[in-house]
Write a protein that holds these residues in place. Structure first.
Motif, PDB file in Angstrom:
ATOM      1  N   MET A 272      21.257  17.178 -17.108  1.00 57.42           N
ATOM      2  CA  MET A 272      21.026  16.768 -15.738  1.00 57.42           C
ATOM      3  C   MET A 272      20.864  15.261 -15.629  1.00 57.42           C
ATOM      4  N   THR A 273      20.062  14.688 -16.516  1.00 62.70           N
ATOM      5  CA  THR A 273      19.822  13.251 -16.454  1.00 62.70           C
ATOM      6  C   THR A 273      21.089  12.477 -16.752  1.00 62.70           C
ATOM      7  N   ARG A 274      21.865  12.963 -17.698  1.00 60.16           N
ATOM      8  CA  ARG A 274      23.099  12.261 -18.033  1.00 60.16           C
ATOM      9  C   ARG A 274      24.072  12.278 -16.853  1.00 60.16           C
ATOM     10  N   ASN A 275      24.145  13.407 -16.153  1.00 60.98           N
ATOM     11  CA  ASN A 275      25.023  13.520 -15.002  1.00 60.98           C
ATOM     12  C   ASN A 275      24.572  12.582 -13.885  1.00 60.98           C
ATOM     13  N   VAL A 276      23.266  12.463 -13.669  1.00 63.53           N
ATOM     14  CA  VAL A 276      22.740  11.555 -12.644  1.00 63.53           C
ATOM     15  C   VAL A 276      23.043  10.113 -13.022  1.00 63.53           C
ATOM     16  N   ASN A 277      22.858   9.757 -14.279  1.00 62.70           N
ATOM     17  CA  ASN A 277      23.156   8.396 -14.709  1.00 62.70           C
ATOM     18  C   ASN A 277      24.644   8.095 -14.614  1.00 62.70           C
ATOM     19  N   GLN A 278      25.483   9.063 -14.918  1.00 65.79           N
ATOM     20  CA  GLN A 278      26.922   8.873 -14.818  1.00 65.79           C
ATOM     21  C   GLN A 278      27.337   8.709 -13.356  1.00 65.79           C
ATOM     22  N   LYS A 279      26.751   9.481 -12.462  1.00 68.68           N
ATOM     23  CA  LYS A 279      27.038   9.331 -11.038  1.00 68.68           C
ATOM     24  C   LYS A 279      26.607   7.967 -10.540  1.00 68.68           C
ATOM     25  N   SER A 280      25.460   7.490 -10.994  1.00 71.99           N
ATOM     26  CA  SER A 280      24.988   6.162 -10.583  1.00 71.99           C
ATOM     27  C   SER A 280      25.920   5.067 -11.080  1.00 71.99           C
ATOM     28  N   PHE A 281      26.396   5.214 -12.313  1.00 72.77           N
ATOM     29  CA  PHE A 281      27.323   4.235 -12.876  1.00 72.77           C
ATOM     30  C   PHE A 281      28.628   4.197 -12.088  1.00 72.77           C
ATOM     31  N   PHE A 282      29.165   5.369 -11.771  1.00 71.98           N
ATOM     32  CA  PHE A 282      30.409   5.426 -11.002  1.00 71.98           C
ATOM     33  C   PHE A 282      30.215   4.915  -9.581  1.00 71.98           C
ATOM     34  N   LEU A 283      29.074   5.202  -8.980  1.00 71.33           N
ATOM     35  CA  LEU A 283      28.787   4.708  -7.640  1.00 71.33           C
ATOM     36  C   LEU A 283      28.702   3.187  -7.629  1.00 71.33           C
ATOM     37  N   PHE A 284      28.010   2.619  -8.621  1.00 72.72           N
ATOM     38  CA  PHE A 284      27.917   1.174  -8.736  1.00 72.72           C
ATOM     39  C   PHE A 284      29.306   0.563  -8.905  1.00 72.72           C
ATOM     40  N   GLY A 285      30.106   1.138  -9.793  1.00 75.54           N
ATOM     41  CA  GLY A 285      31.458   0.620 -10.014  1.00 75.54           C
ATOM     42  C   GLY A 285      32.345   0.739  -8.794  1.00 75.54           C
ATOM     43  N   LEU A 286      32.224   1.841  -8.069  1.00 76.72           N
ATOM     44  CA  LEU A 286      33.018   2.039  -6.862  1.00 76.72           C
ATOM     45  C   LEU A 286      32.689   1.007  -5.792  1.00 76.72           C
ATOM     46  N   VAL A 287      31.404   0.759  -5.578  1.00 77.57           N
ATOM     47  CA  VAL A 287      30.994  -0.217  -4.560  1.00 77.57           C
ATOM     48  C   VAL A 287      31.393  -1.628  -4.971  1.00 77.57           C
ATOM     49  N   VAL A 288      31.188  -1.976  -6.223  1.00 73.40           N
ATOM     50  CA  VAL A 288      31.555  -3.317  -6.696  1.00 73.40           C
ATOM     51  C   VAL A 288      33.066  -3.515  -6.614  1.00 73.40           C
ATOM     52  N   LEU A 289      33.837  -2.498  -6.991  1.00 72.03           N
ATOM     53  CA  LEU A 289      35.291  -2.606  -6.948  1.00 72.03           C
ATOM     54  C   LEU A 289      35.799  -2.756  -5.512  1.00 72.03           C
ATOM     55  N   SER A 290      35.339  -1.897  -4.619  1.00 70.49           N
ATOM     56  CA  SER A 290      35.827  -1.979  -3.241  1.00 70.49           C
ATOM     57  C   SER A 290      35.387  -3.265  -2.565  1.00 70.49           C
ATOM     58  N   SER A 291      34.177  -3.706  -2.848  1.00 71.13           N
ATOM     59  CA  SER A 291      33.697  -4.956  -2.255  1.00 71.13           C
ATOM     60  C   SER A 291      34.480  -6.154  -2.778  1.00 71.13           C
ATOM     61  N   SER A 292      34.763  -6.173  -4.067  1.00 67.88           N
ATOM     62  CA  SER A 292      35.495  -7.310  -4.625  1.00 67.88           C
ATOM     63  C   SER A 292      36.950  -7.331  -4.178  1.00 67.88           C
ATOM     64  N   VAL A 293      37.568  -6.153  -4.045  1.00 66.93           N
ATOM     65  CA  VAL A 293      38.958  -6.102  -3.591  1.00 66.93           C
ATOM     66  C   VAL A 293      39.061  -6.603  -2.144  1.00 66.93           C
ATOM     67  N   LEU A 294      38.180  -6.129  -1.268  1.00 68.69           N
ATOM     68  CA  LEU A 294      38.243  -6.568   0.122  1.00 68.69           C
ATOM     69  C   LEU A 294      37.786  -8.015   0.291  1.00 68.69           C
ATOM     70  N   LEU A 295      36.867  -8.478  -0.558  1.00 66.66           N
ATOM     71  CA  LEU A 295      36.489  -9.884  -0.534  1.00 66.66           C
ATOM     72  C   LEU A 295      37.685 -10.760  -0.886  1.00 66.66           C
ATOM     73  N   THR A 296      38.397 -10.394  -1.932  1.00 68.48           N
ATOM     74  CA  THR A 296      39.577 -11.158  -2.342  1.00 68.48           C
ATOM     75  C   THR A 296      40.677 -11.096  -1.282  1.00 68.48           C
ATOM     76  N   THR A 297      40.865  -9.917  -0.691  1.00 68.23           N
ATOM     77  CA  THR A 297      41.870  -9.783   0.368  1.00 68.23           C
ATOM     78  C   THR A 297      41.524 -10.651   1.566  1.00 68.23           C
ATOM     79  N   GLY A 298      40.265 -10.636   1.979  1.00 71.52           N
ATOM     80  CA  GLY A 298      39.835 -11.479   3.090  1.00 71.52           C
ATOM     81  C   GLY A 298      39.992 -12.956   2.791  1.00 71.52           C
ATOM     82  N   TRP A 299      39.696 -13.328   1.558  1.00 73.77           N
ATOM     83  CA  TRP A 299      39.834 -14.732   1.163  1.00 73.77           C
ATOM     84  C   TRP A 299      41.299 -15.167   1.197  1.00 73.77           C
ATOM     85  N   LEU A 300      42.201 -14.304   0.705  1.00 66.84           N
ATOM     86  CA  LEU A 300      43.621 -14.639   0.708  1.00 66.84           C
ATOM     87  C   LEU A 300      44.187 -14.718   2.126  1.00 66.84           C
ATOM     88  N   ILE A 301      43.764 -13.807   2.992  1.00 66.30           N
ATOM     89  CA  ILE A 301      44.209 -13.874   4.387  1.00 66.30           C
ATOM     90  C   ILE A 301      43.677 -15.140   5.041  1.00 66.30           C
TER      91      ILE A 301
END
Length: 128
Positions: free
Chosen positions: A1-30
């Motif tokens: 259970m704990t491993r699954n929660v930690n894995q979900k947290s890791f993926f959530l962190f990566g998802l938010v960082v990835l989407s934020s950085s992609v849209l930040l870069t897109t906004g900067w280029l535009i």
């Protein structure tokens, strides 16, 4: 259970960082294509919107243990703004400023995720 929660947290962190950085870069280029001060404004706007989109996608994928709440949207947005504000007050510029905002969005998402455990969300009667 704990491993699954930690894995979900890791993926959530990566998802938010990835989407934020992609849209930040897109906004900067535009903004660079338009010229002037627009590159900074659109980069900030893109990063904030990317953080919220990443948290919403993470919620729909089941990375949050609770129903949708204001914290799902407010956590990454607040973390993004606080990370950028702290970096700009300390005198950091350019890539480090953007990186601190994006990482702040990820940390804000994880804080929101763990704060949701303490709240019992009951929708208004009109929604039930």
């Amino acid at each position: 259970m704990t491993r699954n929660v930690n894995q979900k947290s890791f993926f959530l962190f990566g998802l938010v960082v990835l989407s934020s950085s992609v849209l930040l870069t897109t906004g900067w280029l535009i903004g660079l294509a338009v010229g002037g001060v627009w590159s900074l404004f659109l980069a900030m706007l893109g990063g904030a919107v990317g953080a919220i989109i990443g948290a919403e996608v993470g919620h729909r994928k089941g990375f949050f243990e609770a129903d949708w709440d204001r914290l799902v949207m407010g956590g990454p947005w607040t973390g993004y703004l606080l990370g950028g504000l702290i970096a700009s007050v300390t005198g950091l510029h350019g890539l480090i400023l953007a990186l601190s905002g994006v990482l702040g969005a990820g940390v804000g998402t994880l804080v929101a995720k763990y704060l949701l455990r303490f709240f019992e969300y009951d929708p208004p009667l009109s929604i039930k």
